[in-house]
Design a protein around this motif. Structure first.
Motif, PDB file in Angstrom:
ATOM      1  N   GLY A  45      98.272 -65.871  22.505  1.00  0.00           N
ATOM      2  CA  GLY A  45      98.941 -66.123  21.232  1.00  0.00           C
ATOM      3  C   GLY A  45     100.437 -66.293  21.398  1.00  0.00           C
ATOM      4  O   GLY A  45     101.041 -67.224  20.838  1.00  0.00           O
ATOM      5  N   VAL A  54     101.121 -68.323  18.221  1.00  0.00           N
ATOM      6  CA  VAL A  54     100.259 -67.848  17.133  1.00  0.00           C
ATOM      7  C   VAL A  54      99.983 -66.361  17.351  1.00  0.00           C
ATOM      8  O   VAL A  54     100.243 -65.813  18.425  1.00  0.00           O
ATOM      9  CB  VAL A  54      98.923 -68.629  17.042  1.00  0.00           C
ATOM     10  N   ASN A  99      95.509 -62.308  16.278  1.00  0.00           N
ATOM     11  CA  ASN A  99      94.419 -62.390  15.295  1.00  0.00           C
ATOM     12  C   ASN A  99      93.896 -63.819  15.169  1.00  0.00           C
ATOM     13  O   ASN A  99      92.690 -64.035  14.989  1.00  0.00           O
ATOM     14  CB  ASN A  99      94.890 -61.888  13.931  1.00  0.00           C
ATOM     15  N   THR A 100      94.794 -64.785  15.275  1.00  0.00           N
ATOM     16  CA  THR A 100      94.390 -66.191  15.225  1.00  0.00           C
ATOM     17  C   THR A 100      93.513 -66.517  16.424  1.00  0.00           C
ATOM     18  O   THR A 100      92.467 -67.173  16.283  1.00  0.00           O
ATOM     19  CB  THR A 100      95.625 -67.111  15.182  1.00  0.00           C
ATOM     20  N   ASP A 116      90.155 -65.091  15.822  1.00  0.00           N
ATOM     21  CA  ASP A 116      89.391 -65.916  14.876  1.00  0.00           C
ATOM     22  C   ASP A 116      88.799 -67.141  15.555  1.00  0.00           C
ATOM     23  O   ASP A 116      87.653 -67.512  15.304  1.00  0.00           O
ATOM     24  CB  ASP A 116      90.278 -66.356  13.707  1.00  0.00           C
ATOM     25  N   TRP A 117      89.582 -67.785  16.413  1.00  0.00           N
ATOM     26  CA  TRP A 117      89.065 -68.952  17.127  1.00  0.00           C
ATOM     27  C   TRP A 117      87.927 -68.565  18.044  1.00  0.00           C
ATOM     28  O   TRP A 117      86.899 -69.231  18.086  1.00  0.00           O
ATOM     29  CB  TRP A 117      90.159 -69.613  17.952  1.00  0.00           C
ATOM     30  N   HIS A 144      87.413 -69.844  12.748  1.00  0.00           N
ATOM     31  CA  HIS A 144      88.301 -70.975  12.501  1.00  0.00           C
ATOM     32  C   HIS A 144      88.422 -71.769  13.786  1.00  0.00           C
ATOM     33  O   HIS A 144      88.019 -71.298  14.850  1.00  0.00           O
ATOM     34  CB  HIS A 144      89.702 -70.514  12.069  1.00  0.00           C
TER      35      HIS A 144
END
Length: 116
Positions: A22, A27, A30-31, A34-35, A40
């Motif tokens: 990240g 990013v 958490n992003t 999610d990926w 997402h």
């Protein structure tokens, strides 16, 4: 494998945490989570950042067959050149098409202005 699994596997191969990855691409962890969980998906520009940081190509990320992708690219390029009368009616040989693709790859930083 799906994109989410490929991101995770490439990250683990590079011995990176979700937080490391990240931070490297700008990013949150958490992003990344999610990926990797399939909640997402990153946009195209972010996939390219992932490829660069994780030292993989888009063929790997999307499970594309590299030869099919290359063939599609060559056919598309050949059609565009023909449509724009690049050959004055002459057919483009496979050898010359290969030379052109190599030229484009070598000069892509010059050809594609990424500042805009």
């Amino acid at each position: 494998m799906a994109l989410n699994e490929n991101i995770k596997n490439a990250r683990l191969k590079m011995n990176m945490t979700q937080r490391d990855l990240g931070n490297a691409i700008g990013v949150s962890h958490n992003t990344i989570s999610d990926w990797e969980n399939g909640n997402h998906q990153p946009d195209a520009d972010t996939v390219m950042k992932l490829c660069k940081v994780l030292n993989v190509d888009a063929n790997y990320m999307f499970d594309w067959d590299e030869k099919v992708a290359a063939t599609d690219l060559k056919n598309t390029l050949k059609n565009i050149l023909k449509e724009n009368n690049f050959f004055d009616g002459d057919d483009l040989t496979e050898e010359n098409l290969e030379k052109l693709v190599k030229f484009i790859n070598v000069n892509k930083e010059f050809i594609i202005d990424k500042k805009n």
